[in-house]
Design a protein around this motif. Structure first.
Motif, PDB file in Angstrom:
ATOM      1  N   LEU A 149      -2.913  12.566  -2.090  1.00 35.95           N
ATOM      2  CA  LEU A 149      -1.810  12.516  -1.117  1.00 35.95           C
ATOM      3  C   LEU A 149      -0.966  11.262  -1.246  1.00 35.95           C
ATOM      4  CD1 LEU A 149      -3.816  13.785   1.995  1.00 35.95           C
ATOM      5  CD2 LEU A 149      -2.284  15.109   0.553  1.00 35.95           C
ATOM      6  N   LYS A 150      -1.359  10.338  -2.142  1.00 36.46           N
ATOM      7  CA  LYS A 150      -0.616   9.094  -2.370  1.00 36.46           C
ATOM      8  C   LYS A 150      -0.460   8.298  -1.075  1.00 36.46           C
ATOM      9  CE  LYS A 150       1.877  11.046  -6.288  1.00 36.46           C
ATOM     10  NZ  LYS A 150       3.202  11.390  -6.870  1.00 36.46           N
ATOM     11  N   ASN A 151      -1.544   8.145  -0.367  1.00 29.89           N
ATOM     12  CA  ASN A 151      -1.551   7.399   0.885  1.00 29.89           C
ATOM     13  C   ASN A 151      -2.883   6.662   0.977  1.00 29.89           C
ATOM     14  OD1 ASN A 151      -1.719   6.573   3.650  1.00 29.89           O
ATOM     15  ND2 ASN A 151      -0.189   8.125   4.183  1.00 29.89           N
ATOM     16  N   ASP A 152      -2.811   5.313   0.937  1.00 28.25           N
ATOM     17  CA  ASP A 152      -4.026   4.508   0.926  1.00 28.25           C
ATOM     18  C   ASP A 152      -4.650   4.350   2.305  1.00 28.25           C
ATOM     19  OD1 ASP A 152      -3.748   4.169  -1.761  1.00 28.25           O
ATOM     20  OD2 ASP A 152      -2.631   2.292  -1.593  1.00 28.25           O
ATOM     21  N   ARG A 188      -6.886  10.113  -0.869  1.00 28.07           N
ATOM     22  CA  ARG A 188      -5.894   9.039  -0.973  1.00 28.07           C
ATOM     23  C   ARG A 188      -5.107   9.125  -2.278  1.00 28.07           C
ATOM     24  NH1 ARG A 188      -9.085   3.630   1.381  1.00 28.07           N
ATOM     25  NH2 ARG A 188      -9.202   4.344   3.560  1.00 28.07           N
ATOM     26  N   VAL A 247      -5.451   7.018   4.261  1.00 26.91           N
ATOM     27  CA  VAL A 247      -6.071   8.294   4.638  1.00 26.91           C
ATOM     28  C   VAL A 247      -7.543   8.083   4.991  1.00 26.91           C
ATOM     29  CG1 VAL A 247      -6.798  10.536   3.765  1.00 26.91           C
ATOM     30  CG2 VAL A 247      -4.491   9.741   3.348  1.00 26.91           C
ATOM     31  N   ARG A 289       0.849  -1.195   0.000  1.00 25.90           N
ATOM     32  CA  ARG A 289       0.000   0.000   0.000  1.00 25.90           C
ATOM     33  C   ARG A 289       0.879   1.237   0.000  1.00 25.90           C
ATOM     34  NH1 ARG A 289      -5.488  -0.431   3.402  1.00 25.90           N
ATOM     35  NH2 ARG A 289      -6.160  -2.515   2.809  1.00 25.90           N
ATOM     36  N   ASN A 290       0.332   2.289  -0.561  1.00 25.62           N
ATOM     37  CA  ASN A 290       1.022   3.574  -0.510  1.00 25.62           C
ATOM     38  C   ASN A 290       0.884   4.163   0.889  1.00 25.62           C
ATOM     39  OD1 ASN A 290       1.787   3.523  -3.191  1.00 25.62           O
ATOM     40  ND2 ASN A 290      -0.152   4.396  -3.879  1.00 25.62           N
ATOM     41  N   LYS A 291       2.013   4.523   1.465  1.00 27.61           N
ATOM     42  CA  LYS A 291       2.013   5.121   2.803  1.00 27.61           C
ATOM     43  C   LYS A 291       2.835   6.404   2.794  1.00 27.61           C
ATOM     44  CE  LYS A 291       1.540   0.641   5.120  1.00 27.61           C
ATOM     45  NZ  LYS A 291       2.122  -0.280   6.134  1.00 27.61           N
ATOM     46  N   ASN A 292       2.632   7.203   1.774  1.00 30.88           N
ATOM     47  CA  ASN A 292       3.396   8.433   1.647  1.00 30.88           C
ATOM     48  C   ASN A 292       3.019   9.414   2.760  1.00 30.88           C
ATOM     49  OD1 ASN A 292       5.148  10.296   0.392  1.00 30.88           O
ATOM     50  ND2 ASN A 292       3.402  11.304  -0.562  1.00 30.88           N
ATOM     51  N   GLU A 293       4.021   9.959   3.435  1.00 24.54           N
ATOM     52  CA  GLU A 293       3.773  10.928   4.497  1.00 24.54           C
ATOM     53  C   GLU A 293       3.416  12.280   3.895  1.00 24.54           C
ATOM     54  OE1 GLU A 293       7.039  11.089   7.140  1.00 24.54           O
ATOM     55  OE2 GLU A 293       6.858   9.000   7.794  1.00 24.54           O
ATOM     56  N   PHE A 294       2.587  13.037   4.601  1.00 26.68           N
ATOM     57  CA  PHE A 294       2.169  14.349   4.110  1.00 26.68           C
ATOM     58  C   PHE A 294       1.992  15.278   5.300  1.00 26.68           C
ATOM     59  CE2 PHE A 294      -1.512  11.636   4.705  1.00 26.68           C
ATOM     60  CZ  PHE A 294      -2.355  12.416   5.478  1.00 26.68           C
TER      61      PHE A 294
END
Length: 489
Positions: A438-441, A435, A443, A365-370
């Motif tokens: 922000l590239k975070n699944d 999601r 969210v 999964r994408n877990k990009n921090e923001f």
């Protein structure tokens, strides 16, 4: 007529009066108006009448470098000739002819530099050539030209390219310090380095090598240098240099900006290598090894039984806690083989084993921090999507911005239940958009209704309600109102 300094209506009227006088010698009177786009609107209008009905002996030549600034009514009455810039090869060839005619010995590389500096204008090239002859005499060398025109030698760029490829940060910084010590401007250095990398990209393809504007003796040198580096490095280098050039004037510490740019250029190939290693290791970690099958023949029952051997994979399994009650089931799941006959006779057990196989697949999964600023930017972008189709949703989203609390959770504080209903109605679309943006699944957000602003507390709107509220705090206001016979408009 120089239209840059004579661009008024009175100047054009004087020209109109002069046009009426026939020529004393010859058949025609030729009027050349240079930089005609500098004429004012009133001057264009005053000149238009003469241009519509010119005398038979009058010929007007309008010269300009910005044709789009001339009004269409003027252009429609003119025959247009477009003159292109003179190529570097043609200017260099003409300078060589002039040098031989004047008895001047000039190196071909130096004449090419003059032609490049002239930027397609032969008059400028001749002026530069005359200045260099005055400076260095009748023997013009490449060094004399670059010193007189304050141009960096391409040898500096060759040294820097070697430092970038070998990840030698110290050498690149020392070369830049030497360039500054010689009196060159840092921004000119960045521009020259950008042109150098552009020429290397041009040399990569035989079809585009004709775009290389250097002396013929240097083309092979550039082609050899371009073979030392791949296109990825050249593209990244041009992108980094372009960013430095754009932000140079706004920077407070310009030297540090250029030095950081050189460090980034040294790290391009190293970072590419690290990313390739990281991607290869990640691909290996999620790749399942093949399942080997063994076929055994039962001698007593004379039946063929297929046995499947499951080879352990490198996939990292999440930790699972087991109790003593299901310990036996765990042992069964850990067996390395099972019979298809048993599999068909015991469907429940096969289900459990299939679950074990499914657990071995790791879901990436994408877990990009923001940051909260990035969250608010995405939120405002989301709100713009509702501006036209759902105004109530748009007003709700713009008047209430999300926040990130201490537990790294997204919260949306609303003022009433109605706003909460609007948000919850569109929550699925909102979460999907955030999601993706922000590239975070992972969210998600929770809605909180501020109880103080909810229906439990009455909101004051009218003047009467405001007065009654103040009267409860200070009853003497009612006596003051009666005494002075005050009322609301």
């Amino acid at each position: 007529l120089d239209a840059a300094s004579n661009n008024g209506v009175d100047d054009i009227r004087s020209l109109n009066d002069l046009v009426r006088i026939p020529p004393q010698i010859g058949k025609f009177s030729v009027y050349i108006i240079d930089e005609v786009h500098m004429l004012s609107q009133g001057a264009f209008n005053a000149f238009l009448k003469t241009l519509e009905e010119p005398p038979a002996h009058a010929i007007f030549i309008l010269a300009t470098t910005e044709k789009h600034k001339i009004i269409p009514t003027i252009l429609s009455r003119c025959q247009i000739f477009d003159f292109n810039r003179i190529t570097v090869e043609d200017i260099s060839s003409h300078l060589n002819f002039v040098a031989k005619s004047e008895g001047v010995i000039a190196e071909q590389e130096g004449l090419h530099v003059i032609a490049q500096k002239a930027d397609g204008a032969l008059r400028d090239a001749l002026s530069i050539f005359d200045q260099i002859v005055s400076f260095s005499g009748n023997n013009i060398t490449y060094k004399d030209v670059i010193n007189n025109l304050n141009i960096l030698d391409y040898e500096y760029f060759q040294k820097l390219l070697t430092a970038f490829i070998s990840n030698d940060i110290s050498s690149s910084l020392l070369i830049f310090d030497e360039i500054l010590s010689d009196g060159f401007d840092a921004q000119n250095f960045i521009a020259g380095l950008s042109d150098y990398f552009r020429d290397l990209i041009v040399c990569k393809s035989p079809a585009t090598i004709k775009l290389l504007e250097v002396a013929p003796s240097l083309k092979e040198v550039y082609k050899t240098q371009s073979e030392q580096c791949d296109l990825y490095f050249l593209y990244q280098a041009l992108n980094i240099l372009n960013y430095c050039d754009i932000n140079y004037k706004a920077s407070n510490n310009k030297r540090l900006l250029v030095e950081l740019t050189l460090i980034k250029l040294c790290r391009v190939l190293e970072e590419k290598k690290n990313n390739d290693l990281k991607q290869s290791s990640e691909s290996k970690s999620v790749t399942n090894q093949p399942i080997s099958r063994q076929v055994t023949e039962g001698k007593e029952n004379k039946e063929v039984t297929n046995e499947i051997t499951v080879t352990p994979t490198n996939v990292t399994q999440p930790e699972k806690k087991y109790t003593s009650e299901n310990a036996k089931n765990v042992v069964k799941k850990a067996d390395v083989s099972f019979s298809i006959k048993d599999h068909l006779s015991k469907p429940e057990q096969s289900k459990e084993e299939s679950i074990v196989e499914e657990d071995k697949v790791e879901i990436v999964r994408n877990k990009n921090e923001f940051s909260e600023i990035q969250l608010i930017d995405a939120w405002n972008t989301l709100a713009e999507n509702y501006k036209e189709k759902e105004s109530r949703t748009f007003n709700t989203l713009t008047s209430n911005l999300p926040t990130i609390n201490a537990d790294k959770q997204i919260q949306l504080i609303l003022t009433n239940k109605l706003q909460e209903e609007i948000v919850l109605k569109n929550k699925t679309d909102i979460v999907v958009f955030l999601r993706k943006e922000l590239k975070n699944d992972l969210v998600d957000f929770e809605t909180i209704v501020n109880e103080e602003n909810d229906g439990n507390k009455k909101i004051i709107y009218t003047d009467t309600e405001k007065f009654n509220f103040l009267k409860e705090i200070n009853p003497e206001l009612n006596d003051l109102k009666d005494q002075f016979k005050l009322d609301f408009k």
